[in-house]
Scaffold this motif. Structure first.
Motif, PDB file in Angstrom:
ATOM      1  N   LEU B  57       1.032  -1.265  -0.024  1.00 28.42           N
ATOM      2  CA  LEU B  57       0.056   0.086   0.073  1.00 28.42           C
ATOM      3  C   LEU B  57       0.760   1.346   0.052  1.00 28.42           C
ATOM      4  O   LEU B  57       0.415   2.300   0.286  1.00 28.42           O
ATOM      5  CB  LEU B  57      -0.805  -0.033   1.210  1.00 28.42           C
ATOM      6  N   GLY B  58       1.958   1.172  -0.239  1.00 26.12           N
ATOM      7  CA  GLY B  58       3.038   2.323  -0.113  1.00 26.12           C
ATOM      8  C   GLY B  58       3.790   2.569  -1.248  1.00 26.12           C
ATOM      9  O   GLY B  58       4.790   3.500  -1.235  1.00 26.12           O
ATOM     10  N   LEU B 112       1.688  -5.028   4.296  1.00 22.61           N
ATOM     11  CA  LEU B 112       0.752  -4.314   4.098  1.00 22.61           C
ATOM     12  C   LEU B 112       0.675  -2.979   5.127  1.00 22.61           C
ATOM     13  O   LEU B 112       0.757  -1.854   4.640  1.00 22.61           O
ATOM     14  CB  LEU B 112      -0.606  -4.702   4.009  1.00 22.61           C
ATOM     15  N   MET B 113       0.940  -3.498   6.221  1.00 24.79           N
ATOM     16  CA  MET B 113       1.083  -2.579   7.270  1.00 24.79           C
ATOM     17  C   MET B 113       2.070  -1.589   7.207  1.00 24.79           C
ATOM     18  O   MET B 113       2.222  -0.270   7.340  1.00 24.79           O
ATOM     19  CB  MET B 113       0.986  -3.300   8.768  1.00 24.79           C
ATOM     20  N   ILE B 114       3.235  -2.247   7.003  1.00 22.72           N
ATOM     21  CA  ILE B 114       4.603  -1.528   6.955  1.00 22.72           C
ATOM     22  C   ILE B 114       4.615  -0.535   5.781  1.00 22.72           C
ATOM     23  O   ILE B 114       4.979   0.760   5.897  1.00 22.72           O
ATOM     24  CB  ILE B 114       5.978  -2.436   7.210  1.00 22.72           C
ATOM     25  N   THR B 115       4.174  -1.044   4.387  1.00 19.48           N
ATOM     26  CA  THR B 115       4.239  -0.153   3.326  1.00 19.48           C
ATOM     27  C   THR B 115       3.343   1.078   3.691  1.00 19.48           C
ATOM     28  O   THR B 115       3.477   2.270   2.992  1.00 19.48           O
ATOM     29  CB  THR B 115       4.015  -1.046   2.077  1.00 19.48           C
ATOM     30  N   ALA B 244      -5.018   3.317  -1.973  1.00 21.25           N
ATOM     31  CA  ALA B 244      -5.968   2.291  -1.905  1.00 21.25           C
ATOM     32  C   ALA B 244      -6.688   2.137  -3.379  1.00 21.25           C
ATOM     33  O   ALA B 244      -7.024   1.028  -3.686  1.00 21.25           O
ATOM     34  CB  ALA B 244      -7.244   2.754  -0.629  1.00 21.25           C
ATOM     35  N   LEU B 245      -7.067   3.178  -3.741  1.00 20.20           N
ATOM     36  CA  LEU B 245      -7.440   3.104  -5.384  1.00 20.20           C
ATOM     37  C   LEU B 245      -6.567   2.316  -6.208  1.00 20.20           C
ATOM     38  O   LEU B 245      -7.051   1.348  -6.943  1.00 20.20           O
ATOM     39  CB  LEU B 245      -7.767   4.573  -6.034  1.00 20.20           C
ATOM     40  N   LEU B 246      -5.121   2.399  -6.099  1.00 22.14           N
ATOM     41  CA  LEU B 246      -4.423   1.678  -6.865  1.00 22.14           C
ATOM     42  C   LEU B 246      -4.646   0.377  -6.652  1.00 22.14           C
ATOM     43  O   LEU B 246      -4.582  -0.589  -7.478  1.00 22.14           O
ATOM     44  CB  LEU B 246      -3.092   2.120  -6.591  1.00 22.14           C
TER      45      LEU B 246
END
Lengths: 293, 335
Positions: B57-58, B112-115, B244-246
């Motif tokens: 997500l980063g 996911l969390m870290i990115t 999130a859209l990506l």
């Protein structure tokens, strides 16, 4: 520190403690979700915002309104947490991408509903009249509400520790982390544990939102800001350790207040630097954190 | 049939994209150019999430680094687009390299969390580092770009769109070519059975580091395209909702397909832009519900993991090893 006068930094340091404890109570819910259910709940900041808006709407300067706001805010956030859990049960096994999409969708829709209900501005929050003044701490005037908040949040953190360590519910939660299948054979449905944990995480976020509204006020950006702070704290704290999360939250609180007061020009980089320092200390990386403390 | 269908669709999409600026007005061309830049970021997301099995997500962090680097180079040093894309790609790769120690050991939800934390911190940094990034006001009035030495500067929305399209096509083609080689096989193998790949002597950590840096470079190059297309860069371009859209675009397009990710992201971003025009007040609500619906519609189709190999009849039915339970070391509450 002998050459540096300590005096001007008392107030930022106290602010840092209040801020850190607030972030801890908010992040504790995220640690629970993440540790037990393996769910990254992107709607967590929205649950905090529910509490904040409730406080802004209900607080009128009396003690009764604070109690009412606490009950309503925690209730609403708990219900919202349970709703997320129910939505997730259908997607549950399908992988973290879908979980992330679903919880982000809930955050987006929830944030939109909150703005529709309470307006796009940051509403003012009135603390109880008795706490509206300031008290003198070590020769400095300091907001009375923040001192009371520090005590309240410390009590909340202590209760949380006792609940996880000593109660049957806490034991079930820890057991579900260690071996969900074994818990299931003992007659406790892991799905029920999961819904309970997400609801409890919602309750924590709601309590943090109501009590912390005078510190991190409700507004359209609150949800994102709280989610980011909680994420950083959970990562810094070692992804699943309550004690680590508490220490990380207190450190982040000091970075955001004392750090800014001491080194304003470096302020934007301090959170990055903190993550780098933690990595240097635990060179093996956080995701491979040891099995037990 | 399917064999024929895919190239046909690809050619149709490409023809549509080339013809688009002559069909729509200037404003839509500018929007499309921005959307294509996001689509290129989505290609990096698909490379990480789908091909290598490293959900992220980063990617907005290297995207932002590239956008600011491209804008600064364009404003102060050189107005040649190729140079800007290269510098921005290098900036994105450098940022990805700097965050490698954080992301290397992590997989799954932890990653996911870290990115997400890294991406959000990058946005906060962009908003506060006023002397370089212009803070929340952003960098405005970026000088027009010329694609290569000797070519005229891009002054119309149509020209900027076509420039974006050419760069995106070249980079996506490059990614697709590289994925057809051994590199693609190794990345997919790492996704499907990391332990086995490691046991057979491959350096999985190096592959993971490589794909992170490559995705960072792609996102950085996309950032330079954003700066060129929009002539304005601000932290609002790199928010949490963009990540999130990506991810939604990549999931809709089929996580493991690079071309699908591009099309999916372009569709999702275009739908978002249309929604904000059509329903100004309710757009986030509708968009949020769309996320929930997609998450419910896609689960079985996107499970992607191949079914477990049948056991030999003689093997004891003990507890399944590797994937039977989450390692408690990765997640878990310790008081």
């Amino acid at each position: 520190m002998s050459g540096v006068p300590v005096d001007p930094y008392v107030v930022p340091a106290l602010d840092g403690v209040a801020y850190g404890l607030l972030v801890f109570v908010a992040a504790a819910g995220l640690v629970l979700c993440f540790g037990v259910a393996g769910i990254l709940n992107l709607a967590h900041g929205t649950l905090f915002a529910i509490g904040g808006y409730t406080a802004a709407a209900l607080l009128d300067g009396g003690w009764g309104s604070l109690a009412l706001a606490l009950v309503v805010g925690v209730g609403a956030a708990t219900a919202a947490g349970a709703l997320v859990a129910l939505l997730l049960t259908r997607v549950g096994a399908a992988g973290h991408l879908n979980q992330a999409l679903l919880t982000f969708g809930v955050a987006l829709a929830g944030g939109s509903l909150l703005v529709a209900a309470f307006g796009p501005d940051d509403p003012p929050v009135r603390v109880p009249a008795a706490l509206d003044g300031s008290v003198v701490v070590a020769g400095h005037r300091y907001a009375a509400y923040r001192l009371v908040f520090i005590v309240l949040a410390a009590v909340l953190a202590g209760l949380l520790h006792l609940a996880v360590r000593r109660t049957r519910a806490g034991m079930l939660v820890r057991a579900a982390v260690d071996d969900a299948e074994m818990v299931a054979t003992l007659g406790v449905s892991p799905a029920v544990v999961r819904v309970g944990v997400l609801a409890a995480a919602g309750a924590l976020a709601g309590a943090a939102g109501v009590l912390g509204a005078p510190i991190i006020g409700p507004g359209p950006d609150t949800a994102d800001a709280v989610l980011l702070l909680s994420l950083v704290v959970v990562v810094l704290g070692g992804l699943g350790s309550m004690t680590g999360t508490l220490l990380a939250a207190l450190a982040v609180g000091q970075i955001q207040t004392l750090g800014v007061a001491l080194a304003p020009s470096a302020a934007p980089f301090l959170l990055f630097a903190a993550m780098a320092v933690v990595l240097a200390v635990r060179a093996r990386g956080l995701a491979t954190a040891r099995r037990a403390t | 049939m399917v064999r024929l269908l895919r190239p046909t669709v690809a050619v149709a999409v490409l023809a549509g994209l080339v013809a688009a600026p002559w069909v729509v007005d200037d404003y839509t061309s500018a929007l499309l150019a921005r959307t294509l830049a996001l689509g290129l970021v989505a290609v990096g997301v698909a490379l990480l999430t789908g091909v290598a099995g490293l959900p992220t997500l980063g990617q907005t962090a290297p995207y932002a680094a590239g956008a600011y680097a491209g804008a600064l180079v364009g404003g102060h040093l050189c107005d040649v687009g190729a140079v800007q894309v290269l510098v921005a790609g290098a900036a994105g790769a450098a940022l990805a390299t700097a965050t490698l120690p954080l992301v290397l050991p992590a997989r799954g939800v932890v990653l996911l969390m870290i990115t997400l934390a890294v991406g959000e911190l990058a946005v906060v940094l962009a908003g506060r580092w006023t002397s370089v990034t212009g803070g929340t006001d952003g960098l405005a009035g970026i000088a027009p770009t010329r694609p290569l030495w000797g070519l005229p500067v891009l002054t119309t929305d149509r020209a900027r769109y076509l420039y974006t399209l050419v760069v995106v096509a070249v980079l996506v083609g490059l990614v697709l070519l590289v994925l057809r080689t051994r590199v693609g096989l190794l990345l997919r193998a790492g996704r499907d059975d990391e332990a086995r790949l490691r046991a057979s002597g491959h350096r999985v950590a190096a592959h993971v580091a490589g794909v992170h840096v490559a995705a960072g470079a792609i996102a950085g190059a996309a950032g330079s395209l954003l700066a060129t297309a929009q002539q304005y860069v601000s932290p609002a371009d790199f928010g949490f909702d963009t990540s999130a859209l990506l991810l939604l675009g990549v999931v809709v397009g089929g996580t493991a397909s690079v071309g699908g990710a591009l099309v999916g992201a372009v569709l999702v971003v275009a739908a978002r832009d249309w929604l904000f025009g059509a329903l100004p007040g309710q757009a986030p609500l509708v968009l949020g519900l769309a996320f929930v619906v997609v998450a419910h519609l896609l689960p079985t189709a996107r499970r992607a993991r191949p079914p477990a190999r049948p056991r030999p009849a003689s093997a004891p039915l003990g507890p399944r090893p590797a994937d039977a339970r989450r390692p408690t070391s990765a997640t878990g509450v310790r008081a």
